[in-house]
Design a protein around this motif. Sequence first.
Motif, PDB file in Angstrom:
ATOM      1  N   ILE A 106    -138.830 -33.396   4.012  1.00 31.92           N
ATOM      2  CA  ILE A 106    -137.713 -34.244   3.603  1.00 31.92           C
ATOM      3  C   ILE A 106    -138.107 -35.133   2.435  1.00 31.92           C
ATOM      4  CG2 ILE A 106    -136.270 -36.191   4.348  1.00 31.92           C
ATOM      5  CD1 ILE A 106    -136.147 -34.941   7.091  1.00 31.92           C
ATOM      6  N   GLU A 133    -127.175 -37.123   5.965  1.00 32.20           N
ATOM      7  CA  GLU A 133    -128.101 -37.221   7.102  1.00 32.20           C
ATOM      8  C   GLU A 133    -129.547 -37.127   6.623  1.00 32.20           C
ATOM      9  OE1 GLU A 133    -127.141 -34.363  10.084  1.00 32.20           O
ATOM     10  OE2 GLU A 133    -125.003 -34.909  10.138  1.00 32.20           O
ATOM     11  N   GLU A 158    -130.504 -40.446   5.193  1.00 31.11           N
ATOM     12  CA  GLU A 158    -130.762 -41.425   6.253  1.00 31.11           C
ATOM     13  C   GLU A 158    -132.140 -41.203   6.868  1.00 31.11           C
ATOM     14  OE1 GLU A 158    -129.079 -44.132   7.242  1.00 31.11           O
ATOM     15  OE2 GLU A 158    -127.831 -43.739   5.481  1.00 31.11           O
ATOM     16  N   LYS A 159    -132.504 -39.938   7.094  1.00 28.76           N
ATOM     17  CA  LYS A 159    -133.826 -39.643   7.653  1.00 28.76           C
ATOM     18  C   LYS A 159    -134.925 -40.058   6.688  1.00 28.76           C
ATOM     19  CE  LYS A 159    -132.731 -35.753  10.714  1.00 28.76           C
ATOM     20  NZ  LYS A 159    -133.017 -34.324  11.009  1.00 28.76           N
ATOM     21  N   VAL A 182    -138.879 -42.230   6.726  1.00 33.20           N
ATOM     22  CA  VAL A 182    -140.064 -41.385   6.565  1.00 33.20           C
ATOM     23  C   VAL A 182    -140.959 -41.956   5.475  1.00 33.20           C
ATOM     24  CG1 VAL A 182    -140.920 -39.105   5.922  1.00 33.20           C
ATOM     25  CG2 VAL A 182    -138.877 -39.316   7.347  1.00 33.20           C
ATOM     26  N   SER A 222    -140.401 -34.731  12.364  1.00 35.91           N
ATOM     27  CA  SER A 222    -139.201 -35.476  11.973  1.00 35.91           C
ATOM     28  C   SER A 222    -139.066 -35.584  10.461  1.00 35.91           C
ATOM     29  CB  SER A 222    -139.232 -36.887  12.574  1.00 35.91           C
ATOM     30  OG  SER A 222    -140.325 -37.622  12.036  1.00 35.91           O
TER      31      SER A 222
END
Length: 310
Positions: free
Chosen positions: A56, A100, A103-104, A108, A117
């Motif tokens: 991510i 989304e 947001e993650k 991180v 995650s």
Amino acid sequence: MKSTSFDINVTMLPEYCGWWFYPIDRGNMKRVNLSTFYKFSAAMYEIGVLEEGDKINHPATIQLVIKTRVWLLFFLGETDDITFPHSREIAESLHALLGEVMEKLKGVGESDAKDDSAQLDKIFIMRLKQTIDEFERFFTRESRRVSVFAITSKGIYDTEKLIESAEKRFPKNLLKVMPEKTISDLRESGRCLAFENPTACAFHVCRATEALMLAYYEVLAGQAWPFNRRDWNMYNEHLKKHGAPQAITNRLGEIREDRNAYAHPDITVPLDEALLVFELCNGVIHLMAKEIEKLEAAKTAASSSPPSTP
């Protein structure tokens, strides 16, 4: 170190050219920028290459996600009054889905890179590809209902200029001496020619000529048209009476012979004839405007010169 904000703006799209639809002459008709739609589709394709396990917080992932969200925002903003109801609905869903990821990403850090995650999971990738497929399917279907046409060239004329500003074939100094009615009808005649409405083209360009004939008469005679009767032949006769050059009155007389037929409700003007009358009228309009400019310049010079002393 964790990211806390993300600027979603046009600076993320160096290839963005600035418009999707451009209004023509401030009306409801719009020109479509096919290049923008092509680049938007390329962005939609690029986001589809994300795979399960992609990080991510990898710069490439962040760039793809933000770039696609920007494109989606512009698509939604530019198609608000275009018939894309289902496509817009899915575009909003895709924008939210990519949100989304953003947001993650806020949660991180660099030390979390090996954490599950911090990776795109299988379920997210399935939802992403499904949403992209749905958008493509509905956009393909709904785009068939959007009226996009290609306008072919008419003679030697530039199609874009015919549609938007046919009057600009004349220099600014001549446009200044033309009444607004002449300019407006010139613009309409060009648009009618471009969209292959030849009868309307002939009507408007003749009306533009007639408006300038009255303006020319006013300059020659020093007064507005004083007669109740209004017809092209009478205008031309009075232009002759007040000294209009024969090159102008002869051309007006030639056009008048056909102009009466163009005004008849049972006559349909062929496209090739509309091109001819468009050129003839524009030619005599140019001559009249030059004469008006010359006469007005002479009047200005005479009024500004000091009176002679006895």
